[in-house]
Motif scaffolding. Structure first.
Motif, PDB file in Angstrom:
ATOM      1  N   ARG A 148       4.872  35.398  12.821  1.00  0.00           N
ATOM      2  CA  ARG A 148       3.488  35.762  12.506  1.00  0.00           C
ATOM      3  C   ARG A 148       3.154  37.206  12.903  1.00  0.00           C
ATOM      4  O   ARG A 148       2.608  37.972  12.111  1.00  0.00           O
ATOM      5  N   ARG A 149       3.486  37.563  14.136  1.00  0.00           N
ATOM      6  CA  ARG A 149       3.085  38.885  14.648  1.00  0.00           C
ATOM      7  C   ARG A 149       3.698  40.060  13.874  1.00  0.00           C
ATOM      8  O   ARG A 149       2.972  40.967  13.448  1.00  0.00           O
ATOM      9  N   PRO A 150       5.020  40.107  13.683  1.00  0.00           N
ATOM     10  CA  PRO A 150       5.585  41.246  12.961  1.00  0.00           C
ATOM     11  C   PRO A 150       5.019  41.404  11.555  1.00  0.00           C
ATOM     12  O   PRO A 150       4.719  42.516  11.106  1.00  0.00           O
ATOM     13  N   LEU A 151       4.841  40.269  10.872  1.00  0.00           N
ATOM     14  CA  LEU A 151       4.321  40.330   9.510  1.00  0.00           C
ATOM     15  C   LEU A 151       2.859  40.772   9.503  1.00  0.00           C
ATOM     16  O   LEU A 151       2.440  41.576   8.655  1.00  0.00           O
ATOM     17  N   LEU A 152       2.085  40.272  10.460  1.00  0.00           N
ATOM     18  CA  LEU A 152       0.664  40.623  10.541  1.00  0.00           C
ATOM     19  C   LEU A 152       0.482  42.104  10.856  1.00  0.00           C
ATOM     20  O   LEU A 152      -0.310  42.803  10.201  1.00  0.00           O
ATOM     21  N   LEU A 153       1.205  42.598  11.846  1.00  0.00           N
ATOM     22  CA  LEU A 153       1.051  44.004  12.249  1.00  0.00           C
ATOM     23  C   LEU A 153       1.526  44.949  11.145  1.00  0.00           C
ATOM     24  O   LEU A 153       0.912  45.998  10.901  1.00  0.00           O
ATOM     25  N   SER A 154       2.614  44.590  10.466  1.00  0.00           N
ATOM     26  CA  SER A 154       3.089  45.420   9.349  1.00  0.00           C
ATOM     27  C   SER A 154       2.078  45.432   8.216  1.00  0.00           C
ATOM     28  O   SER A 154       1.815  46.476   7.597  1.00  0.00           O
ATOM     29  N   SER A 155       1.519  44.257   7.929  1.00  0.00           N
ATOM     30  CA  SER A 155       0.530  44.135   6.862  1.00  0.00           C
ATOM     31  C   SER A 155      -0.692  45.003   7.132  1.00  0.00           C
ATOM     32  O   SER A 155      -1.142  45.765   6.259  1.00  0.00           O
ATOM     33  N   VAL A 156      -1.233  44.920   8.339  1.00  0.00           N
ATOM     34  CA  VAL A 156      -2.437  45.687   8.667  1.00  0.00           C
ATOM     35  C   VAL A 156      -2.137  47.186   8.675  1.00  0.00           C
ATOM     36  O   VAL A 156      -2.965  48.000   8.263  1.00  0.00           O
ATOM     37  N   GLY A 157      -0.933  47.555   9.119  1.00  0.00           N
ATOM     38  CA  GLY A 157      -0.540  48.965   9.065  1.00  0.00           C
ATOM     39  C   GLY A 157      -0.543  49.499   7.641  1.00  0.00           C
ATOM     40  O   GLY A 157      -1.036  50.609   7.374  1.00  0.00           O
ATOM     41  N   GLY A 158      -0.018  48.705   6.702  1.00  0.00           N
ATOM     42  CA  GLY A 158      -0.050  49.105   5.300  1.00  0.00           C
ATOM     43  C   GLY A 158      -1.462  49.174   4.745  1.00  0.00           C
ATOM     44  O   GLY A 158      -1.784  50.055   3.928  1.00  0.00           O
ATOM     45  N   MET A 159      -2.315  48.249   5.188  1.00  0.00           N
ATOM     46  CA  MET A 159      -3.712  48.271   4.746  1.00  0.00           C
ATOM     47  C   MET A 159      -4.416  49.542   5.209  1.00  0.00           C
ATOM     48  O   MET A 159      -5.197  50.147   4.461  1.00  0.00           O
ATOM     49  N   ILE A 160      -4.149  49.949   6.442  1.00  0.00           N
ATOM     50  CA  ILE A 160      -4.779  51.169   6.979  1.00  0.00           C
ATOM     51  C   ILE A 160      -4.393  52.379   6.128  1.00  0.00           C
ATOM     52  O   ILE A 160      -5.249  53.189   5.730  1.00  0.00           O
ATOM     53  N   ALA A 161      -3.097  52.503   5.825  1.00  0.00           N
ATOM     54  CA  ALA A 161      -2.624  53.653   5.038  1.00  0.00           C
ATOM     55  C   ALA A 161      -3.207  53.649   3.630  1.00  0.00           C
ATOM     56  O   ALA A 161      -3.663  54.694   3.129  1.00  0.00           O
ATOM     57  N   SER A 162      -3.226  52.486   2.982  1.00  0.00           N
ATOM     58  CA  SER A 162      -3.714  52.429   1.600  1.00  0.00           C
ATOM     59  C   SER A 162      -5.231  52.618   1.529  1.00  0.00           C
ATOM     60  O   SER A 162      -5.733  53.272   0.597  1.00  0.00           O
ATOM     61  N   LEU A 163      -5.978  52.077   2.508  1.00  0.00           N
ATOM     62  CA  LEU A 163      -7.427  52.282   2.520  1.00  0.00           C
ATOM     63  C   LEU A 163      -7.794  53.749   2.717  1.00  0.00           C
ATOM     64  O   LEU A 163      -8.701  54.278   2.058  1.00  0.00           O
ATOM     65  N   TRP A 210      -5.122  32.051   7.986  1.00  0.00           N
ATOM     66  CA  TRP A 210      -5.304  30.610   7.849  1.00  0.00           C
ATOM     67  C   TRP A 210      -4.217  29.843   8.592  1.00  0.00           C
ATOM     68  O   TRP A 210      -4.485  28.807   9.211  1.00  0.00           O
ATOM     69  N   VAL A 211      -2.991  30.350   8.554  1.00  0.00           N
ATOM     70  CA  VAL A 211      -1.894  29.695   9.276  1.00  0.00           C
ATOM     71  C   VAL A 211      -2.176  29.702  10.775  1.00  0.00           C
ATOM     72  O   VAL A 211      -2.109  28.673  11.451  1.00  0.00           O
ATOM     73  N   TYR A 212      -2.492  30.872  11.289  1.00  0.00           N
ATOM     74  CA  TYR A 212      -2.654  31.050  12.737  1.00  0.00           C
ATOM     75  C   TYR A 212      -3.833  30.245  13.272  1.00  0.00           C
ATOM     76  O   TYR A 212      -3.716  29.524  14.266  1.00  0.00           O
ATOM     77  N   SER A 213      -4.979  30.348  12.592  1.00  0.00           N
ATOM     78  CA  SER A 213      -6.172  29.682  13.120  1.00  0.00           C
ATOM     79  C   SER A 213      -6.085  28.166  12.999  1.00  0.00           C
ATOM     80  O   SER A 213      -6.758  27.443  13.742  1.00  0.00           O
ATOM     81  N   SER A 214      -5.267  27.658  12.075  1.00  0.00           N
ATOM     82  CA  SER A 214      -5.163  26.206  11.922  1.00  0.00           C
ATOM     83  C   SER A 214      -4.156  25.583  12.880  1.00  0.00           C
ATOM     84  O   SER A 214      -4.179  24.376  13.109  1.00  0.00           O
ATOM     85  N   GLU A 215      -3.278  26.410  13.485  1.00  0.00           N
ATOM     86  CA  GLU A 215      -2.237  25.838  14.322  1.00  0.00           C
ATOM     87  C   GLU A 215      -2.446  26.037  15.819  1.00  0.00           C
ATOM     88  O   GLU A 215      -1.759  25.411  16.625  1.00  0.00           O
ATOM     89  N   ILE A 216      -3.374  26.891  16.236  1.00  0.00           N
ATOM     90  CA  ILE A 216      -3.468  27.197  17.660  1.00  0.00           C
ATOM     91  C   ILE A 216      -4.450  26.303  18.417  1.00  0.00           C
ATOM     92  O   ILE A 216      -4.376  26.219  19.648  1.00  0.00           O
ATOM     93  N   PHE A 217      -5.360  25.617  17.715  1.00  0.00           N
ATOM     94  CA  PHE A 217      -6.324  24.776  18.419  1.00  0.00           C
ATOM     95  C   PHE A 217      -5.687  23.467  18.866  1.00  0.00           C
ATOM     96  O   PHE A 217      -4.900  22.873  18.128  1.00  0.00           O
ATOM     97  N   PRO A 218      -6.033  22.971  20.065  1.00  0.00           N
ATOM     98  CA  PRO A 218      -5.586  21.633  20.477  1.00  0.00           C
ATOM     99  C   PRO A 218      -6.152  20.582  19.527  1.00  0.00           C
ATOM    100  O   PRO A 218      -7.176  20.803  18.882  1.00  0.00           O
ATOM    101  N   LEU A 219      -5.498  19.426  19.468  1.00  0.00           N
ATOM    102  CA  LEU A 219      -5.888  18.366  18.539  1.00  0.00           C
ATOM    103  C   LEU A 219      -7.358  18.000  18.654  1.00  0.00           C
ATOM    104  O   LEU A 219      -8.064  17.901  17.649  1.00  0.00           O
ATOM    105  N   ARG A 220      -7.844  17.830  19.887  1.00  0.00           N
ATOM    106  CA  ARG A 220      -9.212  17.342  20.080  1.00  0.00           C
ATOM    107  C   ARG A 220     -10.252  18.349  19.594  1.00  0.00           C
ATOM    108  O   ARG A 220     -11.403  17.978  19.332  1.00  0.00           O
ATOM    109  N   LEU A 221      -9.853  19.621  19.463  1.00  0.00           N
ATOM    110  CA  LEU A 221     -10.793  20.669  19.077  1.00  0.00           C
ATOM    111  C   LEU A 221     -10.509  21.248  17.701  1.00  0.00           C
ATOM    112  O   LEU A 221     -11.232  22.139  17.249  1.00  0.00           O
TER     113      LEU A 221
END
Length: 538
Positions: A359-374, A418-429
């Motif tokens: 998740r992290r390498p792909l996310l950081l690379s993605s945002v880096g590309g977004m910064i340059a293109s924006l 969506w992947v990250y936010s759906s997998e990090i919460f404990p079951l009860r929450l």
């Protein structure tokens, strides 16, 4: 031959060195993709196509709505962006609803609401009527946005959870592309009929989606929370890569639900609250350090996904291309279809990288590309804005940067949110936590989409994208500092990674070393083994 046989016996009967045999040194075979879990994820995630279609179709339909209903730019902004705020109603209700009637029937409910909303928009006779349809459709979209990733995460084996939970974003992009194609297909019809067909035809897929979802099993985690262990066990055996993994997943869920491990009855009495009572207190009023960290990460990633301007580009791409110098409506819609194709292609690429790269390498690379293109897009639009001549190179650069921006977004920031936010919460929450993330996502999207025209009128179109560049830069540092890697971890293992907002790396290293020690040879056996071994070691 006798000598060879004796040699084989000698090899096989020799003493084991360091409790190892030759088989221990063979690379672990990667488990085959679970087809049943794949099918469930596809069906659940298809509901996200409803949001994508609405976003995509409105970007072109608004051109004809403005001509037909004679509305001004402020009304355009409100009409385009208000659906995101209406989503709040659906996403806030979805957590409680899904804990009450189950994940599966919540998806059916979402499809039914969107069906009604699409019909109302298609038959709208004036602006007020159209806004009522947007309100109803928005509630359905809010439900679908929250429940699809939650259900998918709960049925997915750890080895392919990133791949499967990226499907909602895949189908959002597919829906956007369908919306763009619908714009182009119906653009030749009379103005008063074309936009109504563009919006109303969105009711058709919701019917087929509702029928298809009935064939899905219920989430095993929800079944356990209701005390239906027998059903949960059968679903887990179908959606896990191995029987051992199914047993481990059931054990983890039983522990999270407060059910004794030695309880093997098909139906048990669950004493703990199972319909969301008290969850909001645990999330907001009295959170533990891990829960607070999880909440900050989930809300942060949803906020920055939208605050970096993706909906401004997707919803207003015809206007951006007009500002770049493309004046023909036909050419603007064709360029917009190209945006949809690029988004869809790169989101498909991302699904295959999530569980390989992390998740992290792909996310950081993605945002880096977004910064340059924006930044480059802002520069090219500023040059065009201040030039008296038609600069073809600047127009080409502008179009290229729009495509580059949506490509960078789709390969990382889009699906990982969506992947990250759906997998990090404990079951009860999980249900309520995910609904909070969706709420933040939609509010931010609503603010961006409802202010874009006013923003670029105030600070210029180039200045607007410079502003989004600054937001994306802040996002990169937030992700680098606060978000732990979750690749290959079981859902019940996540809590060990969270608790130290900045100092989580030490715990991640400890877990990694624990895995290596348990494997014994200093190597990891892959995603499933990583999650299972770590869970056992704890």
């Amino acid at each position: 031959m006798a000598g060879l046989g004796a040699e084989n016996v000698a090899v096989s009967s020799q003493p084991v060195v360091d409790n190892k045999t030759l088989a221990d040194f063979e690379p672990a075979k990667k488990p085959k993709r679970n087809k049943f879990a794949f099918a469930c994820a596809i069906l659940a995630s298809l509901t996200s196509i409803l949001l994508g279609y609405d976003i995509g179709v409105m970007s072109g339909a608004i051109i004809y709505i403005q001509d037909d209903l004679k509305i001004n730019d402020v009304q355009v902004e409100i009409l385009v962006g208000i659906l995101n705020l209406y989503c709040l109603v659906g996403s806030c209700l979805a957590g409680r609803t899904s804990d009450w009637i189950g994940r599966r029937y919540t998806i059916v409910f979402a499809c039914a609401i969107f069906f009604v909303g699409a019909l109302l928009m298609g038959f709208a006779t004036n602006y007020a009527f159209l806004m009522v349809g947007r309100f109803v459709a928005g509630i359905g979209v809010g439900y679908a946005l929250m429940i699809a990733p939650v259900y998918t995460a709960e049925v997915s084996p750890a080895s392919s959870r990133g791949f499967l939970t990226s499907f909602p974003e895949v189908f959002i992009n597919g829906g956007i592309l369908l919306g763009y194609v619908s714009n182009y297909a119906f653009s030749k019809l009379p103005t008063n009929l074309g936009w109504r067909l563009m919006l109303g035809i969105g009711a058709v897929p919701s019917v087929f989606l509702a029928i298809g979802v009935i064939a899905m099993p219920e989430s095993p985690r929800w079944l356990v929370m209701q005390g239906r262990l027998g059903e949960a066990k059968r679903v887990l055996e179908k959606t896990s890569d191995t029987k051992e993994e199914a047993q481990l997943r059931l054990s983890d869920i039983k522990e999270a639900a407060g059910i004794p491990q030695d309880c093997t009855d098909d139906i048990v009495q669950v004493q703990k609250q199972s319909h969301g009572e008290g969850v909001w207190k645990e999330l907001l009023l009295y959170p533990t350090r891990p829960v607070r960290h999880v909440l900050i990460c989930a809300i942060g990633i949803h906020f920055f996904q939208q605050a970096s301007g993706i909906d401004a580009v997707v919803l207003y791409s015809p206007r951006i291309f007009e500002k770049a110098g493309i004046t023909s409506s036909n050419e603007k819609l064709l360029a917009t279809v190209a945006v949809g194709f690029v988004k869809t292609i790169f989101i498909l690429v991302a699904t295959f990288l999530l569980d390989r790269i992390g998740r992290r390498p792909l996310l950081l690379s993605s945002v880096g590309g977004m910064i340059a293109s924006l930044a480059t897009l802002g520069l090219s639009l500023t040059i065009i804005d201040h030039s008296d001549e038609k600069l073809m190179w600047a127009i080409a650069l502008c179009i290229t940067m729009v495509l580059a921006y949506v490509a960078c977004f789709s390969i990382g920031m889009g699906p990982i949110t969506w992947v990250y936010s759906s997998e990090i919460f404990p079951l009860r929450l999980r249900a309520q936590g995910a609904s909070m993330g969706v709420a933040v996502n939609r509010v931010t999207s609503g603010v961006i989409s409802m202010t874009f025209i006013s923003l670029y009128n105030a600070i210029s179109i180039g200045g607007a994208f410079y502003l989004y560049t600054g937001v994306a830069t802040v996002a990169w540092f937030f992700f680098y500092t606060c978000l732990p890697e979750t690749q290959g971890k079981t859902l019940e293992e996540m809590e060990g990674l969270f608790g130290k907002l900045v100092g989580w790396r030490k715990e991640a290293k400890r877990l990694k070393m624990s895995v290596k020690e348990d494997n014994g040879d200093g190597t990891s056996n892959g995603h499933i083994q990583l999650g299972n071994t770590s869970t056992n070691s704890r």
